[in-house]
Scaffold this motif. Structure first.
Motif, PDB file in Angstrom:
ATOM      1  N   THR A 357     -21.492 -61.246   0.710  1.00  0.00           N
ATOM      2  CA  THR A 357     -22.705 -60.772   1.738  1.00  0.00           C
ATOM      3  C   THR A 357     -22.501 -58.967   1.520  1.00  0.00           C
ATOM      4  O   THR A 357     -22.826 -58.573   2.624  1.00  0.00           O
ATOM      5  CB  THR A 357     -21.640 -61.756   3.317  1.00  0.00           C
ATOM      6  N   ASP A 358     -21.478 -58.632   0.920  1.00  0.00           N
ATOM      7  CA  ASP A 358     -21.487 -57.153   0.956  1.00  0.00           C
ATOM      8  C   ASP A 358     -22.262 -56.594   0.388  1.00  0.00           C
ATOM      9  O   ASP A 358     -22.475 -56.698  -1.029  1.00  0.00           O
ATOM     10  CB  ASP A 358     -19.527 -56.879   0.648  1.00  0.00           C
ATOM     11  N   GLY A 359     -23.067 -55.341   0.578  1.00  0.00           N
ATOM     12  CA  GLY A 359     -24.312 -54.668   0.100  1.00  0.00           C
ATOM     13  C   GLY A 359     -23.954 -53.644  -0.702  1.00  0.00           C
ATOM     14  O   GLY A 359     -24.045 -52.912  -1.419  1.00  0.00           O
ATOM     15  N   ALA A 360     -22.422 -53.294  -0.462  1.00  0.00           N
ATOM     16  CA  ALA A 360     -21.646 -51.990  -1.358  1.00  0.00           C
ATOM     17  C   ALA A 360     -22.372 -51.996  -2.864  1.00  0.00           C
ATOM     18  O   ALA A 360     -23.102 -50.703  -2.977  1.00  0.00           O
ATOM     19  CB  ALA A 360     -20.388 -51.851  -0.716  1.00  0.00           C
ATOM     20  N   PRO A 361     -21.946 -53.180  -3.334  1.00  0.00           N
ATOM     21  CA  PRO A 361     -22.770 -53.184  -4.516  1.00  0.00           C
ATOM     22  C   PRO A 361     -24.066 -52.652  -5.087  1.00  0.00           C
ATOM     23  O   PRO A 361     -24.135 -51.691  -5.682  1.00  0.00           O
ATOM     24  CB  PRO A 361     -22.256 -54.198  -5.533  1.00  0.00           C
ATOM     25  N   LEU A 362     -25.057 -52.958  -4.058  1.00  0.00           N
ATOM     26  CA  LEU A 362     -26.358 -52.538  -4.562  1.00  0.00           C
ATOM     27  C   LEU A 362     -26.273 -51.842  -4.110  1.00  0.00           C
ATOM     28  O   LEU A 362     -26.542 -50.538  -4.483  1.00  0.00           O
ATOM     29  CB  LEU A 362     -27.665 -53.708  -3.383  1.00  0.00           C
ATOM     30  N   VAL A 363     -25.944 -50.821  -3.188  1.00  0.00           N
ATOM     31  CA  VAL A 363     -25.753 -49.606  -3.242  1.00  0.00           C
ATOM     32  C   VAL A 363     -25.261 -48.509  -4.157  1.00  0.00           C
ATOM     33  O   VAL A 363     -26.567 -47.027  -4.428  1.00  0.00           O
ATOM     34  CB  VAL A 363     -24.762 -49.407  -1.612  1.00  0.00           C
TER      35      VAL A 363
END
Length: 418
Positions: A357-363
């Motif tokens: 659920t964390d979007g930090a890797p995509l960013v």
């Protein structure tokens, strides 16, 4: 008192070396302890001090030899408090769990208040034995005797009365014949029971001849009776023999044995009745106790049976409880293992869910792509610049080569001459 100054000198010499005090210094505490015990007996310490605390009387060398330090120290504190109180000073009785240093300091302060010197460390009294302990108790005992008004007096020796010579008429007045018989018996005893048959025969013959001669004289007597009586009265005091009783004589011992036996028999007759009566009373009491016990047992038989059945049920319940507690313990251990495994699974699931659920890797990926695009553009520009520079250098080199080639052309006339 005659010995008031002695304990002070004892305390002053208590810390001197054995070489200065002499070879008998090691035994001085024993003498001091015996003096202390005599003074305590004069103060009736057994009735007033020991009986109140249910303690045993002191031995002759109780505080001189180490036996039980705790018991000896408590006895020292108890006697010190009692002697100080006996000397007219109020002093609280120490208890078993009081601070030893405080008790010792209080006792020594009271001893100094009596004017007694204390030239040794208080730690010497913690052992409960030794010359210092005997010195302190001896000083306190002397102060108590002084307060009670006791004074030493000269000893009064009993006067020895001379033994009175008991003269009995039956044993004191002996005839010469009986005296000769006693002397002959003693001589025969001293001769180790040796009997001479000839001498015995001669004595028997002589006694028989004397008897026959006396009988003949009596039959043929011509003596006047009045003269005979006068002669008997004149000679009678000379014929009296006084025998002094000897305590070592076996006859006296035999008489004493008979007297003691008669006394024992008479006492036994008196006490036998009391003993029989006591025996009968005890027998009746035992019979009553037995009958009462049987009655109580019969009355409480059903309660005893119920108690026994309850005990059996209780033992069974205890066994089941122990078995169940063992199973519960095993299950608790398994549950703890399962709980630990479940916690680990939950932790892994939470980590994976948070990562999904964390979007930090995509960013981060987007930022990396944009950065790569920018770097690609910059590289393209640099590549274009480099290509342009390379092209210019090649063109320049080509122009230089053509110029050099035109400059180095040899004229044809010159060539033809060769």
């Amino acid at each position: 008192m005659a010995e008031e100054g002695a304990p002070g000198r004892r305390g002053e010499r208590s810390e001197e070396g054995p070489a200065e005090r002499g070879p008998g210094a090691a035994f001085h505490m024993f003498v001091l302890m015996e003096d202390l015990l005599d003074k305590l007996k004069l103060l009736s310490y057994e009735e007033e001090a020991l009986r109140r605390h249910n303690m045993r009387p002191l031995s002759r060398h109780y505080f001189a030899l180490p036996t039980n330090p705790g018991e000896q120290f408590f006895m020292f504190c108890t006697l010190s408090a009692w002697l100080i109180t006996k000397a007219g000073r109020p002093f609280e009785q120490p208890q078993e769990y009081d601070d030893p240093n405080a008790v010792i300091s209080n006792v020594l302060s009271e001893l100094r208040s009596f004017g007694r010197p204390v030239d040794f460390p208080p730690s010497k009294l913690k052992t409960g034995c030794g010359e210092q302990v005997c010195y302190v108790l001896d000083c306190l005992a002397e102060e108590a005797l002084k307060h009670t008004g006791f004074s030493w007096k000269r000893p009064a020796y009993p006067t020895e009365e001379p033994e009175e010579e008991e003269i009995t008429e039956d044993d004191a007045e002996l005839t010469l014949d009986k005296l000769e018989e006693d002397v002959a018996e003693e001589e025969s005893d001293n001769e180790e029971n040796y009997i001479d048959l000839n001498v015995l025969k001669a004595q028997t013959y002589r006694s028989n001849m004397n008897d026959t001669a006396k009988q003949e004289e009596i039959l043929q007597s011509t003596t006047d009776a009045a003269e005979w009586n006068l002669e008997v009265e004149r000679v009678l005091p000379q014929l009296k023999v006084t025998v002094r009783t000897d305590n070592k004589d076996w006859r006296i011992h035999v008489d004493q044995m008979h007297q003691h036996k008669d006394g024992i028999d008479s006492s036994l007759k008196e006490t036998r009745g009391y003993l029989d009566k006591l025996h009968n009373e005890i027998s009746r009491t035992l019979e009553k106790i037995n009958s009462r016990e049987k009655y109580i047992n019969n009355q409480l038989e059903h309660l005893v049976q119920e108690y026994r059945s309850a005990q059996a049920l209780l033992s069974e319940a205890k066994e089941k409880y122990q078995e169940g507690s063992g199973g519960v313990t095993e299950r608790v251990r398994v549950l703890s293992e399962i709980t630990e495994a479940l916690e680990k699974v939950k932790q892994e699931t939470e980590e994976k869910g948070s990562s999904m659920t964390d979007g930090a890797p995509l960013v981060k990926i987007k930022q990396a792509l944009t950065k790569l695009r920018q770097e690609t553009i910059q590289m393209d520009i640099q590549i274009g610049v480099m290509e342009h520079t390379l092209l210019q250098s090649k063109l320049k080199e080509k122009s230089n080569m053509t110029r050099d080639m035109h400059a180095t052309v040899i004229p044809e006339a010159t060539v033809g001459a060769y």
